[in-house]
Design a protein around this motif. Structure first.
Motif, PDB file in Angstrom:
ATOM      1  N   VAL A 108       0.784  -1.250  -0.160  1.00 38.01           N
ATOM      2  CA  VAL A 108      -0.070   0.090   0.034  1.00 38.01           C
ATOM      3  C   VAL A 108       0.884   0.993  -0.063  1.00 38.01           C
ATOM      4  CG1 VAL A 108      -1.901   1.553   1.350  1.00 38.01           C
ATOM      5  CG2 VAL A 108      -2.013  -1.214   1.073  1.00 38.01           C
ATOM      6  N   LYS A 109       2.021   1.327   0.764  1.00 35.77           N
ATOM      7  CA  LYS A 109       2.788   2.307   1.007  1.00 35.77           C
ATOM      8  C   LYS A 109       3.488   2.725  -0.526  1.00 35.77           C
ATOM      9  CE  LYS A 109       6.595   4.522   3.320  1.00 35.77           C
ATOM     10  NZ  LYS A 109       7.167   5.061   2.137  1.00 35.77           N
ATOM     11  N   LYS A 110       3.810   1.742  -1.280  1.00 37.61           N
ATOM     12  CA  LYS A 110       4.599   1.694  -2.495  1.00 37.61           C
ATOM     13  C   LYS A 110       3.558   2.320  -3.522  1.00 37.61           C
ATOM     14  CE  LYS A 110       8.411  -1.130  -1.253  1.00 37.61           C
ATOM     15  NZ  LYS A 110       9.073  -2.804  -1.535  1.00 37.61           N
ATOM     16  N   LEU A 111       2.440   1.662  -3.336  1.00 39.72           N
ATOM     17  CA  LEU A 111       1.224   2.126  -4.329  1.00 39.72           C
ATOM     18  C   LEU A 111       0.857   3.893  -4.310  1.00 39.72           C
ATOM     19  CD1 LEU A 111      -1.042  -0.848  -4.870  1.00 39.72           C
ATOM     20  CD2 LEU A 111       0.474   0.001  -6.570  1.00 39.72           C
ATOM     21  N   TYR A 112       0.914   4.108  -2.819  1.00 40.35           N
ATOM     22  CA  TYR A 112       0.646   5.338  -2.332  1.00 40.35           C
ATOM     23  C   TYR A 112       1.482   6.397  -2.944  1.00 40.35           C
ATOM     24  CZ  TYR A 112      -0.319   9.532   0.322  1.00 40.35           C
ATOM     25  OH  TYR A 112      -0.349  10.887   0.740  1.00 40.35           O
ATOM     26  N   ASP A 113       3.037   6.014  -2.634  1.00 40.58           N
ATOM     27  CA  ASP A 113       3.980   6.840  -3.205  1.00 40.58           C
ATOM     28  C   ASP A 113       3.762   6.950  -4.558  1.00 40.58           C
ATOM     29  OD1 ASP A 113       4.638   7.092  -0.524  1.00 40.58           O
ATOM     30  OD2 ASP A 113       6.453   5.614  -0.583  1.00 40.58           O
ATOM     31  N   LEU A 114       3.708   5.997  -5.385  1.00 40.66           N
ATOM     32  CA  LEU A 114       3.597   6.082  -6.980  1.00 40.66           C
ATOM     33  C   LEU A 114       2.353   6.718  -7.248  1.00 40.66           C
ATOM     34  CD1 LEU A 114       4.780   4.890  -9.430  1.00 40.66           C
ATOM     35  CD2 LEU A 114       2.908   2.974  -9.289  1.00 40.66           C
ATOM     36  N   SER A 115       1.286   6.954  -6.659  1.00 41.24           N
ATOM     37  CA  SER A 115       0.240   7.860  -6.956  1.00 41.24           C
ATOM     38  C   SER A 115       0.481   9.142  -6.950  1.00 41.24           C
ATOM     39  CB  SER A 115      -0.971   7.553  -6.264  1.00 41.24           C
ATOM     40  OG  SER A 115      -0.942   7.950  -4.612  1.00 41.24           O
ATOM     41  N   MET A 116       1.131   9.563  -5.831  1.00 42.53           N
ATOM     42  CA  MET A 116       1.617  11.061  -5.316  1.00 42.53           C
ATOM     43  C   MET A 116       2.602  11.359  -6.714  1.00 42.53           C
ATOM     44  SD  MET A 116       0.032  11.887  -2.705  1.00 42.53           S
ATOM     45  CE  MET A 116      -1.241  10.805  -3.508  1.00 42.53           C
ATOM     46  N   GLN A 117       3.279  10.638  -7.364  1.00 39.87           N
ATOM     47  CA  GLN A 117       4.239  10.962  -8.345  1.00 39.87           C
ATOM     48  C   GLN A 117       3.251  11.624  -9.391  1.00 39.87           C
ATOM     49  OE1 GLN A 117       7.762  10.384  -8.356  1.00 39.87           O
ATOM     50  NE2 GLN A 117       7.285   9.751  -6.329  1.00 39.87           N
ATOM     51  N   LEU A 118       2.084  11.094  -9.690  1.00 37.75           N
ATOM     52  CA  LEU A 118       1.467  11.705 -10.914  1.00 37.75           C
ATOM     53  C   LEU A 118       0.230  12.838 -10.316  1.00 37.75           C
ATOM     54  CD1 LEU A 118       0.472  11.285 -13.743  1.00 37.75           C
ATOM     55  CD2 LEU A 118      -1.081   9.445 -13.290  1.00 37.75           C
ATOM     56  N   LYS A 119       0.016  12.886  -8.801  1.00 37.96           N
ATOM     57  CA  LYS A 119      -0.968  13.630  -8.545  1.00 37.96           C
ATOM     58  C   LYS A 119      -1.031  15.264  -9.023  1.00 37.96           C
ATOM     59  CE  LYS A 119      -1.023  14.853  -4.166  1.00 37.96           C
ATOM     60  NZ  LYS A 119      -1.206  16.245  -4.164  1.00 37.96           N
ATOM     61  N   ASN A 120       0.306  15.550  -8.976  1.00 35.31           N
ATOM     62  CA  ASN A 120       0.701  16.889  -8.949  1.00 35.31           C
ATOM     63  C   ASN A 120       0.779  17.476 -10.544  1.00 35.31           C
ATOM     64  OD1 ASN A 120       0.170  17.859  -6.355  1.00 35.31           O
ATOM     65  ND2 ASN A 120       2.199  16.963  -5.786  1.00 35.31           N
ATOM     66  N   VAL A 121       0.964  16.475 -11.325  1.00 35.34           N
ATOM     67  CA  VAL A 121       0.959  16.745 -12.859  1.00 35.34           C
ATOM     68  C   VAL A 121      -0.039  17.468 -13.264  1.00 35.34           C
ATOM     69  CG1 VAL A 121       1.586  15.845 -15.053  1.00 35.34           C
ATOM     70  CG2 VAL A 121       2.696  14.874 -13.291  1.00 35.34           C
ATOM     71  N   PRO A 122       0.060  18.891 -13.908  1.00 34.49           N
ATOM     72  CA  PRO A 122      -1.161  19.638 -14.013  1.00 34.49           C
ATOM     73  C   PRO A 122      -1.896  18.753 -15.444  1.00 34.49           C
ATOM     74  CG  PRO A 122       0.994  20.963 -14.164  1.00 34.49           C
ATOM     75  CD  PRO A 122       1.289  19.528 -13.778  1.00 34.49           C
ATOM     76  N   ILE A 123      -2.916  19.045 -15.464  1.00 36.54           N
ATOM     77  CA  ILE A 123      -4.112  18.262 -16.447  1.00 36.54           C
ATOM     78  C   ILE A 123      -3.757  18.419 -17.750  1.00 36.54           C
ATOM     79  CG2 ILE A 123      -6.194  18.201 -17.259  1.00 36.54           C
ATOM     80  CD1 ILE A 123      -6.252  16.324 -15.124  1.00 36.54           C
ATOM     81  N   ASN A 124      -3.216  19.758 -18.145  1.00 37.48           N
ATOM     82  CA  ASN A 124      -2.811  20.291 -19.532  1.00 37.48           C
ATOM     83  C   ASN A 124      -1.461  19.846 -20.041  1.00 37.48           C
ATOM     84  OD1 ASN A 124      -1.411  21.950 -17.923  1.00 37.48           O
ATOM     85  ND2 ASN A 124      -1.818  23.615 -19.573  1.00 37.48           N
ATOM     86  N   ARG A 125      -0.748  19.118 -18.935  1.00 39.22           N
ATOM     87  CA  ARG A 125       0.706  18.525 -19.322  1.00 39.22           C
ATOM     88  C   ARG A 125       0.417  17.012 -19.246  1.00 39.22           C
ATOM     89  NH1 ARG A 125       4.871  21.149 -18.482  1.00 39.22           N
ATOM     90  NH2 ARG A 125       5.399  19.979 -20.233  1.00 39.22           N
ATOM     91  N   ILE A 126      -0.925  16.344 -19.411  1.00 36.12           N
ATOM     92  CA  ILE A 126      -0.885  15.085 -19.603  1.00 36.12           C
ATOM     93  C   ILE A 126      -1.537  14.585 -21.085  1.00 36.12           C
ATOM     94  CG2 ILE A 126      -2.109  12.935 -18.881  1.00 36.12           C
ATOM     95  CD1 ILE A 126      -2.396  14.229 -16.133  1.00 36.12           C
ATOM     96  N   THR A 127      -0.682  13.935 -21.679  1.00 34.23           N
ATOM     97  CA  THR A 127      -1.143  13.542 -23.250  1.00 34.23           C
ATOM     98  C   THR A 127      -1.094  12.131 -23.723  1.00 34.23           C
ATOM     99  OG1 THR A 127      -0.023  15.697 -23.833  1.00 34.23           O
ATOM    100  CG2 THR A 127      -0.378  14.299 -25.490  1.00 34.23           C
ATOM    101  N   MET A 128      -1.897  11.726 -24.141  1.00 34.14           N
ATOM    102  CA  MET A 128      -2.257  10.355 -24.323  1.00 34.14           C
ATOM    103  C   MET A 128      -2.255  10.146 -25.892  1.00 34.14           C
ATOM    104  SD  MET A 128      -4.884   8.996 -21.604  1.00 34.14           S
ATOM    105  CE  MET A 128      -4.599   9.582 -19.770  1.00 34.14           C
ATOM    106  N   THR A 129      -1.470   9.138 -26.576  1.00 30.01           N
ATOM    107  CA  THR A 129      -1.294   8.979 -27.871  1.00 30.01           C
ATOM    108  C   THR A 129      -1.376   7.289 -28.231  1.00 30.01           C
ATOM    109  OG1 THR A 129       1.143   8.670 -27.548  1.00 30.01           O
ATOM    110  CG2 THR A 129       0.391  10.953 -27.829  1.00 30.01           C
ATOM    111  N   THR A 130      -1.278   7.161 -29.630  1.00 30.17           N
ATOM    112  CA  THR A 130      -1.293   5.622 -29.846  1.00 30.17           C
ATOM    113  C   THR A 130      -0.187   5.769 -31.097  1.00 30.17           C
ATOM    114  OG1 THR A 130      -3.603   5.374 -29.858  1.00 30.17           O
ATOM    115  CG2 THR A 130      -2.494   3.740 -31.268  1.00 30.17           C
ATOM    116  N   ILE A 131       0.535   4.685 -31.061  1.00 30.36           N
ATOM    117  CA  ILE A 131       1.668   4.354 -31.788  1.00 30.36           C
ATOM    118  C   ILE A 131       1.041   4.169 -33.373  1.00 30.36           C
ATOM    119  CG2 ILE A 131       2.127   1.968 -32.031  1.00 30.36           C
ATOM    120  CD1 ILE A 131       4.891   4.806 -31.436  1.00 30.36           C
TER     121      ILE A 131
END
Length: 492
Positions: free
Chosen positions: A271-294
């Motif tokens: 749980v701790k490691k998954l929590y720490d992992l989620s915190m890595q993404l939490k503060n990325v601004p929404i307009n800096r997240i881009t999804m693509t397909t190869i």
């Protein structure tokens, strides 16, 4: 999650143990790719890469009910959804790349972490079969071979897990330009059963799964990936609006569901490691997240299979390796003055440098025989008399000159002199704590020629045509519906 729960009394600790017991995990990698973790930036930060896998397993009553295809019950599951999530070293942007399930790639030799069974390398199978040939660790190794990107973790979910997570989130908005009903037709059997009116609808539970599985109504697997990206972007916006990361009750519900729904690689199996992992993404601004397909094209041997468009794919892989954002919404990086760089010691005379040349051209393809000897001879001709070819191979995407970290500035200067002699950029010079000395690894980006030709440096947002990019801040995207599956919403 651990911070919130461990702050409570004994009951909290017991619940924390309960969540940990929910988590299923196994080995990170199924084989050796030779890909190494990226070097840290000036602040000591490295990018974070996570492989997201959607399994088509029908090996439970819940999955059979949700996924159909009862004839595959008992079969090893396939990885029908595969996405690589890249979080930048500075944690200010995030990029995601999907690969359609029927894309033909090289699947390397793998060993299943749970059963110990080994599987031979194959070059003519779709990427979704990698999961059957050694589990999620083999899918990760396949991606590392393909991209040259070191992948830190994998996370896998099945049909029932998707439904549970969709219910826990409470609904996500999706949009279609016309009504849609993904059903069996006279020409094509199957379908997800998705049935929505034109415009925006909120989907959760089984409807969310139907949206994520819809392929025929959206035209093909590439458009299915686009619909999945739309759902994920909307989910992120929803979680941000709900302030889920600071709402203890909401977070506990999500944690309970997620720890039961997800299977993860061993290094994040708590749980701790998954929590720490989620915190890595939490503060990325929404307009800096881009999804693509190869970008892909039809495979010459089977029109129902795909192959990556090599030039376009390599451009995207290079952006991930170089930690270049897929969006253009960040601030330009400040340019440093060359005069501000410390001079450092001069390089030793070329003829005194003990230099090993390694053939690394085999990443994702057949190695170029004799390449190490060829470049060693070139170096001999430039005065590096002690340069010699190694009999070992170290497959990697990019050519590098490694020097032993303990050699400090002198090692860097010596390595830089090798790079300069071959036309390699300064970025090819890297310290390596495991290096026994000066080593040139000739990568897959330099299979021919005696002078290195540097590829064009990637720029933020410089995605190739066909990448089908969606930014998480874009709320106005709606899916096209293939004419056969259009529905009038019950008006007729």
């Amino acid at each position: 999650m651990s911070v919130l729960i461990l702050g409570t009394a004994t009951a909290g600790y017991l619940y924390y143990r309960h969540l940990n017991n929910n988590i299923r995990s196994s080995g990170r990698s199924g084989g050796e790719s030779g890909v190494k973790k990226a070097d840290p930036n000036a602040m000591g930060q490295t990018p974070l890469n996570i492989l997201l896998i959607g399994s088509d397993s029908r090996n439970s009553a819940a999955n059979v009910k949700l996924g159909g295809s009862r004839d595959t019950v008992g079969d090893k599951p396939r990885a029908d959804v595969q996405m690589l999530l890249h979080i930048s070293a500075d944690r200010k942007s995030s990029s995601l790349v999907s690969i359609p399930r029927d894309t033909i790639v090289k699947i390397p030799e793998c060993k299943d972490d749970e059963t110990g069974q080994s599987y031979a390398e194959t070059v003519d199978k779709p990427i979704n079969e990698s999961l059957q040939r050694g589990g999620p660790g083999c899918t990760l190794t396949t991606w590392e071979n393909l991209t040259g990107v070191y992948i830190d973790h994998w996370v896998m979910i099945d049909f029932a897990g998707v439904v549970a997570m969709a219910d826990a989130i409470g609904g996500v908005d999706v949009c279609v330009k016309t009504g849609v009903w993904d059903r069996s037709t006279r020409m094509v059997r199957g379908g997800s059963g998705l049935k929505l009116p034109a415009g925006t609808s909120t989907v959760k539970g089984e409807d969310a799964l139907k949206w994520l599985r819809t392929r025929h109504a959206f035209g093909n697997d590439q458009n299915r990936a686009k619909a999945q990206h739309m759902y994920m972007n909307s989910m992120l916006r929803t979680l941000k609006k709900q302030n889920a990361w600071s709402d203890a009750g909401r977070l506990m519900n999500l944690a309970e569901t997620a720890t039961k729904a997800l299977q993860v690689s061993d290094e994040i199996g708590s749980v701790k490691k998954l929590y720490d992992l989620s915190m890595q993404l939490k503060n990325v601004p929404i307009n800096r997240i881009t999804m693509t397909t190869i970008p892909t094209a039809e495979w010459s041997q089977d029109k129902d299979r795909l192959v990556p468009i090599e030039k376009s794919a390599d451009q995207m892989w290079q952006m991930l390796r170089d930690d270049v954002a897929f969006d253009k919404n960040g601030k330009p990086k400040a340019k440093t003055s060359a005069s501000a760089k410390p001079a450092g010691p001069p390089a030793a005379a070329p003829g005194t440098l003990d230099l090993t040349v390694v053939n690394g051209t085999g990443l994702g393809q057949t190695p170029r025989d004799g390449r190490a000897s060829e470049i060693a001879q070139v170096l001999n001709g430039k005065g590096f008399d002690l340069a010699k070819a190694s009999r070992t191979a170290e497959p990697r995407k990019e050519t590098v000159v490694h020097y032993a970290q303990e050699d400090g500035d002198q090692g860097k200067a010596d390595a830089a002199s090798v790079a300069k002699a071959l036309g390699l950029p300064e970025t090819a010079v890297k310290a390596d704590p495991k290096a026994g000395g000066l080593t040139l690894v000739v990568g897959a980006d330099w299979r021919d020629g005696t002078v290195y030709e540097a590829p064009k440096a990637a720029e933020a947002g410089d995605l190739p045509e066909g990448a089908d990019d969606l930014n998480a801040a874009d709320e106005g995207t709606c899916m096209d519906v293939y004419s056969v599956y259009r529905w009038d919403g019950g008006k007729s």
